[in-house]
Design an enzyme around this catalytic site. Structure first.
Site, mmCIF file in Angstrom:
data_model
loop_
_atom_site.group_PDB
_atom_site.id
_atom_site.type_symbol
_atom_site.label_atom_id
_atom_site.label_comp_id
_atom_site.label_asym_id
_atom_site.label_seq_id
_atom_site.Cartn_x
_atom_site.Cartn_y
_atom_site.Cartn_z
ATOM 1 N N SER A 178 0.908 -1.210 -0.074
ATOM 2 C CA SER A 178 0.028 0.115 0.042
ATOM 3 C C SER A 178 1.214 1.241 -0.063
ATOM 4 C CB SER A 178 -0.977 -0.041 1.273
ATOM 5 O OG SER A 178 -1.541 1.225 1.319
ATOM 6 N N TYR A 210 -1.247 -0.610 10.509
ATOM 7 C CA TYR A 210 -1.259 -0.764 9.292
ATOM 8 C C TYR A 210 -0.130 -0.199 8.104
ATOM 9 C CZ TYR A 210 -3.526 -1.081 4.355
ATOM 10 O OH TYR A 210 -3.614 -1.418 3.183
#
Length: 236
Positions: free
Chosen positions: A138, A151
């Site tokens: 990501s 995350y």
């Protein structure tokens, strides 16, 4: 016949990739790993339309220690593993003082330890014939994202792991790809940005198109890189 192992196939980017590959790739056998069996069965029904064989493995990636037996069962059934797509992800966005050790561990188990184990176990078989492994990271793993500690740091780990294994597994003819999508309309994104209008950001099929092209046999140059996938938004 060629075999592709996929996590996260039940929704979002994973489902879009699975259905796209079933329509136009060389893979005949698809192995879908996850715990949302209803969603995986729906995807299986779709890709069987194109004559593909489907194996669903009921597994909770929070427990990566279960992965070796799962991958062994894949090889026992199909006799080869040619592609691995680590697409499943997890997030529990909290500020530092609200982030528990348990939440941090769960995030890393799903986003880092499970892909690590899947790569390790698939490599045991893929090293005989070569193949491709793709990890979905990501853009959150590349830039500061306050409130997304677990995350973002887990995705940074995925990027680093992918680049390291590119060099390590090259001797086996295994190519490692890493893609870092920007804002994409998935369930995970909804947890990160609950007030965002999903119609205004990138869609799963747009990311899937890039992944399918990377998995194609004709692609030989983009492994080892962190490939950022962003869509320019029309702000007018």
């Amino acid at each position: 016949m060629f075999t592709c192992v996929i996590t996260g196939a039940g929704s979002g980017i994973g489902r879009a990739v699975t259905e796209a590959l079933a329509q136009k790739s060389k893979f005949h056998n698809f192995v879908l790993l996850g715990r949302n069996l209803k969603a995986l069965q729906e995807v299986a029904a779709v890709i069987r339309i194109w004559g593909r064989d489907v194996m669903i493995i009921d597994i909770d990636l929070t427990y990566p220690e279960k992965i070796p037996a799962a991958i062994e069962s894949v090889y026992e059934k199909y006799g080869s593993i040619d592609c691995l797509l680590n697409i499943a992800g997890y997030t529990d966005p909290q500020h530092l003082l609200q982030t528990s050790l348990e939440s941090m561990e769960t995030t890393y188990r799903i986003n880092v330890f499970a892909p690590f184990m899947l790569i390790k176990e698939c490599t045991r078989y893929m090293k005989r014939t070569g193949g491709k492994i793709l990890n979905v990271a990501s853009t959150a793993g590349m830039t500061p994202r306050p409130g997304w500690l677990s995350y973002s740091s887990s995705k940074a780990a995925v990027i680093s792991m992918s680049q390291t294994l590119t060099e390590e597994l090259a001797e086996y003819g295994i190519k490692i790809y890493c893609v870092s999508p920007g804002r994409c309309a998935t369930k995970l994104r909804k947890r990160l940005a609950p007030n965002e209008n999903p119609d205004t950001i990138m869609q799963p099929n747009e990311v899937a198109n890039v992944i399918v092209n990377l998995i194609d046999d004709k692609e030989e140059c983009l492994d080892g890189q962190n490939i950022v996938i962003r869509k320019q938004l029309n702000r007018h």
